[in-house]
Design a protein around this motif. Sequence first.
Motif, PDB file in Angstrom:
ATOM      1  N   LYS A   1      62.440  70.371 101.728  1.00  0.00           N
ATOM      2  CA  LYS A   1      61.427  69.334 101.498  1.00  0.00           C
ATOM      3  C   LYS A   1      61.536  68.248 102.548  1.00  0.00           C
ATOM      4  CE  LYS A   1      59.804  66.112  97.944  1.00  0.00           C
ATOM      5  NZ  LYS A   1      60.027  65.604  96.547  1.00  0.00           N
ATOM      6  N   MET A   2      62.751  67.935 102.956  1.00  0.00           N
ATOM      7  CA  MET A   2      62.986  66.919 103.969  1.00  0.00           C
ATOM      8  C   MET A   2      62.303  67.289 105.282  1.00  0.00           C
ATOM      9  SD  MET A   2      66.641  65.912 105.629  1.00  0.00           S
ATOM     10  CE  MET A   2      66.793  64.584 106.822  1.00  0.00           C
ATOM     11  N   ALA A   3      62.458  68.531 105.716  1.00  0.00           N
ATOM     12  CA  ALA A   3      61.927  68.969 107.006  1.00  0.00           C
ATOM     13  C   ALA A   3      60.410  68.875 107.056  1.00  0.00           C
ATOM     14  CB  ALA A   3      62.377  70.389 107.294  1.00  0.00           C
ATOM     15  N   ALA A   4      59.752  69.055 105.911  1.00  0.00           N
ATOM     16  CA  ALA A   4      58.289  69.043 105.883  1.00  0.00           C
ATOM     17  C   ALA A   4      57.719  67.676 106.248  1.00  0.00           C
ATOM     18  CB  ALA A   4      57.798  69.465 104.508  1.00  0.00           C
ATOM     19  N   ASP A   5      58.509  66.625 106.107  1.00  0.00           N
ATOM     20  CA  ASP A   5      58.038  65.267 106.388  1.00  0.00           C
ATOM     21  C   ASP A   5      58.368  64.804 107.801  1.00  0.00           C
ATOM     22  OD1 ASP A   5      56.821  62.812 105.592  1.00  0.00           O
ATOM     23  OD2 ASP A   5      58.809  61.913 105.332  1.00  0.00           O
ATOM     24  N   LEU A   6      59.171  65.574 108.550  1.00  0.00           N
ATOM     25  CA  LEU A   6      59.675  65.112 109.841  1.00  0.00           C
ATOM     26  C   LEU A   6      59.009  65.846 111.006  1.00  0.00           C
ATOM     27  CD1 LEU A   6      63.508  65.047 109.030  1.00  0.00           C
ATOM     28  CD2 LEU A   6      61.820  63.231 108.696  1.00  0.00           C
ATOM     29  N   VAL A   7      58.717  65.099 112.061  1.00  0.00           N
ATOM     30  CA  VAL A   7      58.215  65.666 113.316  1.00  0.00           C
ATOM     31  C   VAL A   7      59.178  65.255 114.420  1.00  0.00           C
ATOM     32  CG1 VAL A   7      56.331  65.765 114.978  1.00  0.00           C
ATOM     33  CG2 VAL A   7      55.822  65.530 112.528  1.00  0.00           C
ATOM     34  N   TRP A   8      59.820  66.246 115.055  1.00  0.00           N
ATOM     35  CA  TRP A   8      60.848  65.969 116.053  1.00  0.00           C
ATOM     36  C   TRP A   8      60.262  66.014 117.465  1.00  0.00           C
ATOM     37  CZ3 TRP A   8      65.659  64.571 114.456  1.00  0.00           C
ATOM     38  CH2 TRP A   8      65.985  64.846 113.122  1.00  0.00           C
ATOM     39  N   TYR A   9      60.785  65.148 118.330  1.00  0.00           N
ATOM     40  CA  TYR A   9      60.417  65.193 119.734  1.00  0.00           C
ATOM     41  C   TYR A   9      61.257  66.265 120.426  1.00  0.00           C
ATOM     42  CZ  TYR A   9      57.727  60.902 119.232  1.00  0.00           C
ATOM     43  OH  TYR A   9      56.782  59.974 118.857  1.00  0.00           O
ATOM     44  N   PRO A  10      60.641  67.046 121.320  1.00  0.00           N
ATOM     45  CA  PRO A  10      61.388  68.129 121.977  1.00  0.00           C
ATOM     46  C   PRO A  10      62.542  67.598 122.820  1.00  0.00           C
ATOM     47  CG  PRO A  10      59.022  68.409 122.262  1.00  0.00           C
ATOM     48  CD  PRO A  10      59.219  67.043 121.703  1.00  0.00           C
ATOM     49  N   ALA A  11      63.700  68.192 122.655  1.00  0.00           N
ATOM     50  CA  ALA A  11      64.866  67.835 123.471  1.00  0.00           C
ATOM     51  C   ALA A  11      64.718  68.443 124.856  1.00  0.00           C
ATOM     52  CB  ALA A  11      66.146  68.335 122.805  1.00  0.00           C
ATOM     53  N   GLN A  12      65.224  67.744 125.836  1.00  0.00           N
ATOM     54  CA  GLN A  12      65.135  68.237 127.205  1.00  0.00           C
ATOM     55  C   GLN A  12      66.226  67.600 128.043  1.00  0.00           C
ATOM     56  OE1 GLN A  12      61.212  67.903 128.873  1.00  0.00           O
ATOM     57  NE2 GLN A  12      61.866  68.455 130.946  1.00  0.00           N
ATOM     58  N   ARG A  13      66.794  68.374 128.944  1.00  0.00           N
ATOM     59  CA  ARG A  13      67.827  67.860 129.823  1.00  0.00           C
ATOM     60  C   ARG A  13      67.302  66.629 130.575  1.00  0.00           C
ATOM     61  NH1 ARG A  13      71.075  71.816 133.905  1.00  0.00           N
ATOM     62  NH2 ARG A  13      71.727  72.658 131.878  1.00  0.00           N
ATOM     63  N   GLY A  14      68.099  65.553 130.577  1.00  0.00           N
ATOM     64  CA  GLY A  14      67.703  64.322 131.244  1.00  0.00           C
ATOM     65  C   GLY A  14      66.977  63.339 130.350  1.00  0.00           C
ATOM     66  N   MET A  15      66.591  63.773 129.138  1.00  0.00           N
ATOM     67  CA  MET A  15      65.923  62.875 128.187  1.00  0.00           C
ATOM     68  C   MET A  15      66.896  62.589 127.050  1.00  0.00           C
ATOM     69  SD  MET A  15      62.055  64.458 128.124  1.00  0.00           S
ATOM     70  CE  MET A  15      61.493  63.167 127.001  1.00  0.00           C
ATOM     71  N   ASN A  16      67.766  61.613 127.273  1.00  0.00           N
ATOM     72  CA  ASN A  16      68.870  61.381 126.346  1.00  0.00           C
ATOM     73  C   ASN A  16      68.402  60.968 124.957  1.00  0.00           C
ATOM     74  OD1 ASN A  16      70.686  61.995 128.363  1.00  0.00           O
ATOM     75  ND2 ASN A  16      70.892  59.870 129.044  1.00  0.00           N
ATOM     76  N   GLY A  17      67.291  60.249 124.875  1.00  0.00           N
ATOM     77  CA  GLY A  17      66.808  59.836 123.561  1.00  0.00           C
ATOM     78  C   GLY A  17      66.409  61.017 122.706  1.00  0.00           C
TER      79      GLY A  17
ATOM     80  N   SER B   1      67.001  64.113 123.194  1.00  0.00           N
ATOM     81  CA  SER B   1      68.076  65.090 123.078  1.00  0.00           C
ATOM     82  C   SER B   1      69.100  64.688 122.026  1.00  0.00           C
ATOM     83  CB  SER B   1      68.761  65.287 124.440  1.00  0.00           C
ATOM     84  OG  SER B   1      67.822  65.785 125.381  1.00  0.00           O
ATOM     85  N   ASP B   2      69.219  63.395 121.757  1.00  0.00           N
ATOM     86  CA  ASP B   2      70.112  62.922 120.694  1.00  0.00           C
ATOM     87  C   ASP B   2      69.450  63.004 119.330  1.00  0.00           C
ATOM     88  OD1 ASP B   2      72.150  62.389 122.465  1.00  0.00           O
ATOM     89  OD2 ASP B   2      71.597  60.283 122.736  1.00  0.00           O
ATOM     90  N   GLY B   3      68.133  63.210 119.319  1.00  0.00           N
ATOM     91  CA  GLY B   3      67.397  63.329 118.069  1.00  0.00           C
ATOM     92  C   GLY B   3      66.471  62.153 117.821  1.00  0.00           C
ATOM     93  N   VAL B   4      65.158  62.368 117.965  1.00  0.00           N
ATOM     94  CA  VAL B   4      64.156  61.345 117.690  1.00  0.00           C
ATOM     95  C   VAL B   4      63.038  61.992 116.881  1.00  0.00           C
ATOM     96  CG1 VAL B   4      62.448  59.785 118.691  1.00  0.00           C
ATOM     97  CG2 VAL B   4      64.678  60.032 119.777  1.00  0.00           C
ATOM     98  N   PHE B   5      62.558  61.300 115.835  1.00  0.00           N
ATOM     99  CA  PHE B   5      61.543  61.879 114.963  1.00  0.00           C
ATOM    100  C   PHE B   5      60.623  60.792 114.410  1.00  0.00           C
ATOM    101  CE2 PHE B   5      64.877  60.437 112.168  1.00  0.00           C
ATOM    102  CZ  PHE B   5      64.217  59.993 111.024  1.00  0.00           C
ATOM    103  N   TRP B   6      59.500  61.223 113.845  1.00  0.00           N
ATOM    104  CA  TRP B   6      58.661  60.350 113.026  1.00  0.00           C
ATOM    105  C   TRP B   6      58.293  61.081 111.744  1.00  0.00           C
ATOM    106  CZ3 TRP B   6      53.602  62.036 112.161  1.00  0.00           C
ATOM    107  CH2 TRP B   6      53.065  62.929 113.094  1.00  0.00           C
TER     108      TRP B   6
END
Length: 261
Positions: free
Chosen positions: A120-136, A138-143
């Motif tokens: 149920k938790m995952a259904a509410d979250l949208v994650w930004y794609p991780a990518q080398r050089g994008m530390n934010g 890649s550490d985990g950012v969502f809305w």
Amino acid sequence: MCGAVMLAKCGPRVMHHWAHEGQRDCDPWWENETEWHREWKNHFPVSCREVSHTAPDGEIHRADIKTPTGIYIEVQHSSMTDAERISRETFYQNLVWVIDGRSFRDNFDLYHMLPDPKSKMAADLVWYPAQRGMNGASDGVFWRWSENPDAIQGTGSMVLVHPLRDIHREVMANYHGHQQYDWVRPRKTWLSAGCPVYVDFGDDWLFRLEQYGESNLRCVFRVAKRKFLHDVMVETRSIDIATRFHPIGTTAFGSRTDCHE
């Protein structure tokens, strides 16, 4: 199988084997066998290795491994074209790929954990794609969908962004093996595969290439090799590997006991 002349290769350096006379092989999908390739086949009984099948057009193909439950495993070290991959998937159908990831390990970055996509938790979250050089990212950012009704309506408004640390405990509680990754200069045919693809980096884990839930977010699913070796011997469909719990026991990884429990 093909009726051609064979020669016994019994020299002092290479493992003794039979070979075709001349530079040919009856299976057009054949490739030179590496030590890594042999180690994988040696996890299975002899009866499961190099299982031959004849296509309707008379062409002969030898599956690296066929389990007693009807799952085919192709262990692939070298690169492959889309056409060859598709032809093998069409021929075997109930197929699993295990690819040798040691040569591109430095280009394959594993990032933060993801909650079970069925939760149920995952259904509410949208994650930004991780990518080398994008530390934010890649550490985990969502809305959250629940915090951004305008996004639900498709108006393109700004969304309220959160770092993973805000829900780290909840993610850990719902973690079943999914992680974000970035593959720099990927072997693209594996990203389009129609059968499950497991990457082997040479340790005790395999990483199944997936898409996260219904999104286009690429992720991997971490599977213990011991679990994989057990499940291919008891499951009947390749897509069911590592999807449910089976008691495996406590014997060493790779032993035949593991495969049959």
